[in-house]
Scaffold this active site. Structure first.
Site, PDB file in Angstrom:
ATOM      1  CB  ALA A  36      -0.906   0.133   1.209  1.00 29.33           C
ATOM      2  CB  CYS A 416     -19.302 -55.537 -13.935  1.00 27.21           C
ATOM      3  SG  CYS A 416     -20.187 -53.899 -13.906  1.00 27.21           S
ATOM      4  CB  CYS A 431     -19.304 -49.089 -12.989  1.00 32.87           C
ATOM      5  SG  CYS A 431     -19.893 -50.660 -12.734  1.00 32.87           S
TER       6      CYS A 431
HETATM    7 ZN    ZN Z   1     -18.489 -52.241 -13.558  1.00 33.63          ZN
END
Ligand code: ZN
Length: 675
Positions: A36, A416, A431
């Site tokens: 400042a 899966c 998932c």
């Molecule tokens: Zn899966």
């Protein structure tokens, strides 16, 4: 009207003060005054100069940014060529360099040569010409002989003084150094550009070079640029010290910023130690470097060594392994993490980068993949900095082959086959396979057997991982088919522990609906939510058949949690696992919906438990409250009715007192339930 001597003196004094504070701030990194106060000095000078334009001089600290953009870059002939350095990419190459230096100087192997060592910055080389201490010209390196005049832009870089400090500098002094963009400034600039949908910089080097080559100095002034000086070119009409390291120290005294990491080292071993030390700290430095530079420190020796094909024989750059390389994307695959997160990964043509061979690079998430638009067949820049996971930095658009396609998020899990979902506003896709998904199996099983879920003592993380790896455990139901015989065959598992484990598996079969729902590991369904759902529906079949809307009627269940619960029970795999668990004897008492909560003495009341109670564990107290129809939450708020506090209660007790929440000890809790 002439300006009075007093005003002229004041302006001169302000300039001196501002230059001094610039030096403290930029060159020494040790400011004496708050920002400042600096701003006040600057404003006072600006006001004075506005009132008396004849006072303005080009070297005034107010004159950094020129008003008008230039129309084209002028060229600058370097009086002394700006040379490039030879490179060493290995210890052997550095040792050869050192041997050549010793040979040329006719020194024997034992002589301890002094080198000046410094980081090699990844920026843009510049030449700064000072005449009588005033910056008169700045140029890029260009081809080493001819560069571009970038004076108007360099003047905007606050780390570069427009006027040197002190007095004993040569009448003509050419300072050479590297303009660079510090990492923090680079990241902040790119974040801003990204948010504004503007072009981002690929790396700090491009950022520095690009910023210097702006026609409008106002644009350069907005870029967070910095500079370290590393040598002197022309020096006429004055004296410089006789060692390189001393010259750099001298430059600093004249107000020029130099690298704080520079060192004087002894012999080739000193160089190697320095290289190793900087290499270790490379990621923590505030600027990008791509190696270190060693220079024979004695100027007499430098002169004796001379040059070979435009490179000095007395200096060499010892490079770090490159952190960026080009390679091709062979495939983009989706990996499933242990929490179900589906992450895109680029399979790459193997490339040596950052000291290792890289054949996979993360693409972080689907948004990042689409933002960079990485496609199979693309040539990409791979970056591996330090121990960070290699990533695809950018795509070379010019090299994209014909017929490529945008990569899309798969609809089903590659592991899966369950649905992949992505909630609104979330960058991570997941998932929904949960327990069924092999990728998530081990983690889900650990949760299933944990103390607050089915509480199977003796089935630890290591054992679960071992059983998942052999394919013996695929779903939680398989746990209940484990036999004493097979368990006792496992590593670190004797007959006795096998018997104990079978016993605790048996014991876990008798549970509560709340614990069972929690054990299933439905995302966002913690203990409190599971208890609320169990109390609300009373029977598992009711939970399974509940509609979205219905679920949202349960206390604390919002649209997100309701959607997660519904998605879970919509997967046939999950229902199959539950059916098998029941078949193997997992059971709990079912009740009519809301019977417990309707009739319990604590119905409609919310509790928080903290501290150590004399006779009850935290879980016992929780069960007690929930069985009496009360709800237990984790943190105290204005909606909390009671805080059950034991010994060593901390911040929750303070907060409860502040919010005037009733505080109960164990006895008071028991009498409340008995009432
Ligand atoms: Zn899966």
């Amino acid at each position: 009207m002439t300006v009075s001597a007093a005003i002229r003196d004041r302006a001169e004094s302000l300039r001196d003060q501002i230059r001094h504070h610039n030096y403290r701030y930029h060159a020494l990194d040790d400011p004496e005054i708050p920002d400042a106060e600096y701003d006040r000095l600057m404003r006072e000078l600006q006001v004075l100069e506005a009132e008396h334009p004849e006072l303005v001089s080009p070297d005034s600290p107010t004159q950094r940014v020129g008003e008008v953009p230039i129309s084209a870059f002028g060229t600058v002939q370097h009086e002394l060529p700006m040379l490039s350095l030879g490179n060493a990419f290995s210890t052997e190459e550095l040792q050869e360099f050192h041997r050549r230096v010793l040979d040329r100087l006719a020194l024997d192997d034992q002589a301890e040569l002094i080198y000046s060592a410094e980081p090699k910055l990844d920026g843009a080389a510049v030449s700064l010409l000072y005449e009588d201490g005033v910056l008169v010209r700045a140029a890029t390196r260009g081809d080493g002989t001819t560069g571009e005049d970038i004076t108007h832009n360099v003047r905007t870089i606050e780390a570069i003084p427009l006027k040197l400090l002190g007095s004993r500098y040569p009448a003509r002094l050419e300072v050479r150094g590297e303009v660079f963009m510090p990492k923090a400034g680079f990241d902040a600039y790119n974040d801003k550009a990204r948010a504004a949908g503007e072009k981002i910089f690929v790396n700090p080097r491009n950022a520095a070079a690009g910023s210097l080559r702006q026609l409008d100095p106002k644009l350069t002034a907005e870029r967070p640029l910095d500079m370290y000086a590393y040598s002197v070119g022309i020096a006429e009409g004055g004296h410089l010290p006789s060692r390189h390291s001393e010259i750099i120290d001298q430059l600093q005294e004249w107000g020029i910023k130099v690298c704080p990491e520079r060192r004087v080292v002894r012999g080739v071993q000193g160089c190697l130690d320095y290289y190793e030390n900087i290499g270790k700290r490379r990621d923590r430095l505030s600027y990008e470097i791509d190696g270190v530079v060693y220079k024979v420190d004695s100027l007499d020796m430098q002169e004796e060594l001379g040059f070979v094909s435009r490179a000095p024989r007395w200096a060499i750059a010892h490079k770090f392994p490159a952190q960026e390389e080009l390679t091709e994307v062979e495939a983009v695959e989706f990996q499933v993490g242990r929490t179900g997160a589906v992450t895109p990964v680029a399979r790459l043509k193997p490339v040596f980068v950052g000291g290792v061979t890289v054949s996979n690079a993360t693409l972080h998430n689907i948004d990042e993949l689409h933002r960079k638009d990485v496609r199979v067949g693309d040539t990409v820049i791979v970056r591996r900095a330090g121990d960070v996971i290699p990533e695809v930095a950018s795509v070379i658009q010019d090299r994209r082959p014909k017929g490529t396609r945008r990569v899309q998020l798969p609809k089903t899990c590659p592991v899966c086959g369950s649905r992949v979902v992505r909630e609104d506003g979330e960058s991570v896709a997941r998932c929904t396979g949960g327990l069924f998904c092999a990728a998530q199996r081990a983690e889900a099983l650990k949760h299933f057997v944990s103390r607050r879920a089915l509480d199977i003592e003796g089935l630890g993380a290591k054992l679960i991982e071992q059983l998942v790896a052999t394919g013996r455990l695929k779903t939680p139901a398989d746990i209940f088919q484990l036999t004493k015989e097979e368990l006792s065959q496992l590593d670190r598992m004797g007959e006795k522990s096998a018997v104990n484990l079978i016993r605790s598996i048996e014991a876990s079969k008798s549970t509560t609906l709340a614990r069972f729902l929690f054990a299933l590991g439905i995302r966002e369904v913690g203990e409190a939510t599971a208890a609320g759902v169990a109390a609300h529906y009373g029977k598992l079949a009711n939970v399974v058949s509940a509609t979205d809307e219905d679920l949202q009627g349960v206390t604390d269940v919002g649209p997100v949690v309701a959607a997660r619960i519904k998605a879970f029970f919509e997967e046939q795999h999950n229902l199959d696992v539950i059916a098998r668990l029941q078949e193997y004897g997992v059971e709990w008492a079912e009740s009519d919906p809301e019977i417990v909560a309707e009739n319990g003495p604590l119905r409609g009341k919310t509790f928080v438990i903290t501290g150590v109670l004399p006779n009850l564990t935290r879980d016992d107290a929780k069960d007690l409250i929930q069985n009496a129809g009360g709800r237990v939450t984790g943190s105290v708020s204005s909606k909390t009715d009671y805080l059950v506090a034991g010994e060593k209660a901390g911040s929750k007790l303070i907060k409860a007192e502040k919010l005037k929440v009733s505080i109960l000890d164990e006895d008071a809790l028991r009498s409340l339930i008995a009432s």
